[in-house]
Design a protein around this motif. Structure first.
Motif, mmCIF file in Angstrom:
data_model
loop_
_atom_site.group_PDB
_atom_site.id
_atom_site.type_symbol
_atom_site.label_atom_id
_atom_site.label_comp_id
_atom_site.label_asym_id
_atom_site.label_seq_id
_atom_site.Cartn_x
_atom_site.Cartn_y
_atom_site.Cartn_z
ATOM 1 N N MET A 1 0.838 -1.196 0.000
ATOM 2 C CA MET A 1 0.000 0.000 0.000
ATOM 3 C C MET A 1 0.876 1.250 0.000
ATOM 4 N N ASP A 2 0.529 2.220 -0.868
ATOM 5 C CA ASP A 2 1.207 3.511 -0.828
ATOM 6 C C ASP A 2 0.947 4.169 0.518
ATOM 7 N N ILE A 3 1.932 4.916 1.022
ATOM 8 C CA ILE A 3 1.736 5.548 2.321
ATOM 9 C C ILE A 3 1.274 6.998 2.192
ATOM 10 N N PHE A 4 1.248 7.520 0.962
ATOM 11 C CA PHE A 4 0.668 8.842 0.734
ATOM 12 C C PHE A 4 0.385 8.993 -0.754
ATOM 13 N N THR A 5 -0.442 9.985 -1.067
ATOM 14 C CA THR A 5 -0.633 10.401 -2.454
ATOM 15 C C THR A 5 -0.231 11.862 -2.557
ATOM 16 N N LEU A 6 0.371 12.218 -3.670
ATOM 17 C CA LEU A 6 0.791 13.599 -3.904
ATOM 18 C C LEU A 6 0.272 14.055 -5.255
ATOM 19 N N HIS A 7 -0.594 15.054 -5.214
ATOM 20 C CA HIS A 7 -1.036 15.730 -6.429
ATOM 21 C C HIS A 7 -0.157 16.964 -6.601
ATOM 22 N N ARG A 8 0.571 17.023 -7.694
ATOM 23 C CA ARG A 8 1.473 18.153 -7.939
ATOM 24 C C ARG A 8 0.736 19.229 -8.729
ATOM 25 N N GLY A 9 0.630 20.400 -8.116
ATOM 26 C CA GLY A 9 -0.053 21.511 -8.750
ATOM 27 C C GLY A 9 0.904 22.498 -9.378
ATOM 28 N N SER A 10 0.340 23.596 -9.877
ATOM 29 C CA SER A 10 1.128 24.604 -10.586
ATOM 30 C C SER A 10 1.257 25.916 -9.831
ATOM 31 N N ALA A 11 0.522 26.079 -8.739
ATOM 32 C CA ALA A 11 0.547 27.322 -7.957
ATOM 33 C C ALA A 11 1.504 27.169 -6.768
ATOM 34 N N PRO A 12 1.970 28.293 -6.206
ATOM 35 C CA PRO A 12 2.886 28.227 -5.049
ATOM 36 C C PRO A 12 2.144 27.938 -3.745
ATOM 37 N N LEU A 13 1.382 26.849 -3.730
ATOM 38 C CA LEU A 13 0.546 26.487 -2.580
ATOM 39 C C LEU A 13 0.550 24.976 -2.422
ATOM 40 N N LEU A 14 0.899 24.513 -1.238
ATOM 41 C CA LEU A 14 0.903 23.091 -0.914
ATOM 42 C C LEU A 14 -0.032 22.861 0.269
ATOM 43 N N ALA B 1 9.853 13.657 3.580
ATOM 44 C CA ALA B 1 10.695 13.806 2.399
ATOM 45 C C ALA B 1 9.864 14.318 1.219
ATOM 46 N N ALA B 2 8.646 13.787 1.074
ATOM 47 C CA ALA B 2 7.760 14.266 0.012
ATOM 48 C C ALA B 2 7.358 15.715 0.251
ATOM 49 N N LEU B 3 7.092 16.052 1.502
ATOM 50 C CA LEU B 3 6.713 17.415 1.860
ATOM 51 C C LEU B 3 7.843 18.381 1.520
ATOM 52 N N ARG B 4 9.041 18.050 1.948
ATOM 53 C CA ARG B 4 10.193 18.904 1.672
ATOM 54 C C ARG B 4 10.470 18.995 0.180
ATOM 55 N N GLY B 5 10.350 17.871 -0.527
ATOM 56 C CA GLY B 5 10.604 17.883 -1.957
ATOM 57 C C GLY B 5 9.631 18.769 -2.712
ATOM 58 N N GLU B 6 8.352 18.729 -2.336
ATOM 59 C CA GLU B 6 7.362 19.554 -3.018
ATOM 60 C C GLU B 6 7.526 21.027 -2.649
ATOM 61 N N ILE B 7 7.870 21.309 -1.402
ATOM 62 C CA ILE B 7 8.173 22.688 -1.019
ATOM 63 C C ILE B 7 9.318 23.226 -1.871
ATOM 64 N N GLU C 1 10.246 27.063 -8.541
ATOM 65 C CA GLU C 1 9.471 27.548 -9.681
ATOM 66 C C GLU C 1 8.911 28.948 -9.469
ATOM 67 N N HIS C 2 8.553 29.277 -8.217
ATOM 68 C CA HIS C 2 7.827 30.521 -7.958
ATOM 69 C C HIS C 2 8.580 31.521 -7.086
ATOM 70 N N GLY C 3 9.631 31.073 -6.445
ATOM 71 C CA GLY C 3 10.369 31.960 -5.556
ATOM 72 C C GLY C 3 9.806 32.016 -4.154
ATOM 73 N N ARG C 4 8.620 31.466 -3.960
ATOM 74 C CA ARG C 4 7.976 31.420 -2.656
ATOM 75 C C ARG C 4 6.957 30.290 -2.663
ATOM 76 N N VAL C 5 6.523 29.873 -1.487
ATOM 77 C CA VAL C 5 5.493 28.848 -1.387
ATOM 78 C C VAL C 5 4.780 29.019 -0.053
ATOM 79 N N VAL C 6 3.482 28.739 -0.048
ATOM 80 C CA VAL C 6 2.700 28.711 1.184
ATOM 81 C C VAL C 6 2.325 27.259 1.470
ATOM 82 N N LEU C 7 2.655 26.792 2.649
ATOM 83 C CA LEU C 7 2.294 25.465 3.118
ATOM 84 C C LEU C 7 1.059 25.603 4.009
ATOM 85 N N TRP C 8 -0.054 25.005 3.577
ATOM 86 C CA TRP C 8 -1.315 25.099 4.306
ATOM 87 C C TRP C 8 -1.573 23.764 4.996
ATOM 88 N N GLU C 9 -1.568 23.776 6.319
ATOM 89 C CA GLU C 9 -1.810 22.572 7.101
ATOM 90 C C GLU C 9 -3.301 22.488 7.408
#
Length: 258
Positions: free
Chosen positions: A1-14, A126-132, A138-146
């Motif tokens: 079983m995968d332990i997470f799913t990651l949808h990669r978007g195009s905006a500076p928002l995770l 690791a996935a969180l850090r990689g996507e950040i 790509e954008h110079g900034r990112v917002v991480l929304w928990e």
């Protein structure tokens, strides 16, 4: 079983949903109390609640396993987020109502905790850090929304009634003052829900650890009282209530992209 799913978007928002998972491996589930096997402390339906975020171009990271396996929003050294207050741990042995997670004598020993950290916690982070890093590059900034939710009344964890919407910015350190002001304005100009900033919930490990606004990474946690969109007794999704809440959530996420 995968332990997470990651949808990669195009905006500076995770959007990270570390407590949305419900799966407990059989070898662990057999050791849980009857009530804990129902994983009642799940952030129920939060991925569904935030599904609209895909339309905003957000990346979305969702685990498959329950917080009872390992709490992805705790530090790996299990430092208390709220010293002096009742809280649950990295591999929780207490439910939110104070009752036991495990049958007597079946709690995980330190070596098992380390194994769970290696198997589940580290890959998620690791996935969180990689996507950040990808979005920041790509954008110079990112917002991480928990994105979180919790029952609105839990005497073992906090007194009284939790506000509907609980914004956490690590007391103003995990995001810029400008972003905090925009989010507060969104909440102040709606009248459907009561709210607080940096009240009982100021942000978990992820918000506090990754939020480094001076380095272009802003982090915010929103803890929603579950009565706002679901039945807290049955855990059932309430479509009408959820549909009423989602425009406020959309406005908050849109404010992170300004």
């Amino acid at each position: 079983m995968d332990i997470f799913t990651l949808h990669r978007g195009s905006a500076p928002l995770l959007v990270s949903l570390p407590h949305d998972g419900t799966h407990v491996p059989d070898a662990i589930a057999r050791r849980l109390t009857a009530s804990a096997r129902g994983v009642p402390d799940t952030d129920w339906h939060v991925a569904l609640l935030y599904d609209f975020a895909r339309d905003l171009g957000a990346s979305i990271l969702v685990p498959t396993h329950s917080r009872y396996v390992v709490d992805l929003n705790r530090s790996e050294d299990d430092t208390s987020l709220y010293p002096g207050q009742n809280t649950t741990g990295l591999c929780p042995v207490r439910q939110f109502d104070g009752s036991a997670v495990y049958l007597e004598g079946q709690e995980p020993v330190p070596e098992e905790v380390r194994q769970r950290v290696d198997a589940y916690w580290r890959p998620y982070h690791a996935a969180l850090r990689g996507e950040i890093d990808r979005l920041k590059q790509e954008h110079g900034r990112v917002v991480l929304w928990e994105a979180h939710s919790i029952r609105g009344e839990l005497p073992w964890l906090f007194p009284g009634r939790l506000p509907d919407l609980n914004l956490g910015t690590a007391s103003g350190t995990s995001c810029s003052p400008e972003l905090a002001e925009r989010l507060a304005l969104v909440l102040a100009t709606q009248d459907g829900y009561d709210w607080v900033a940096n009240g009982r919930f100021k942000g978990g490990h992820i918000t506090r650890h990754y939020g480094q606004p001076e380095q272009g990474v802003e982090a915010v946690q929103l803890e929603i009282a579950q009565r706002a969109y679901m039945d807290e007794a049955t855990f059932d999704w309430l479509p009408g209530e959820a549909a009423a809440l989602q425009p406020v959530l959309r406005a908050l996420l849109e404010a992170t992209l300004l």
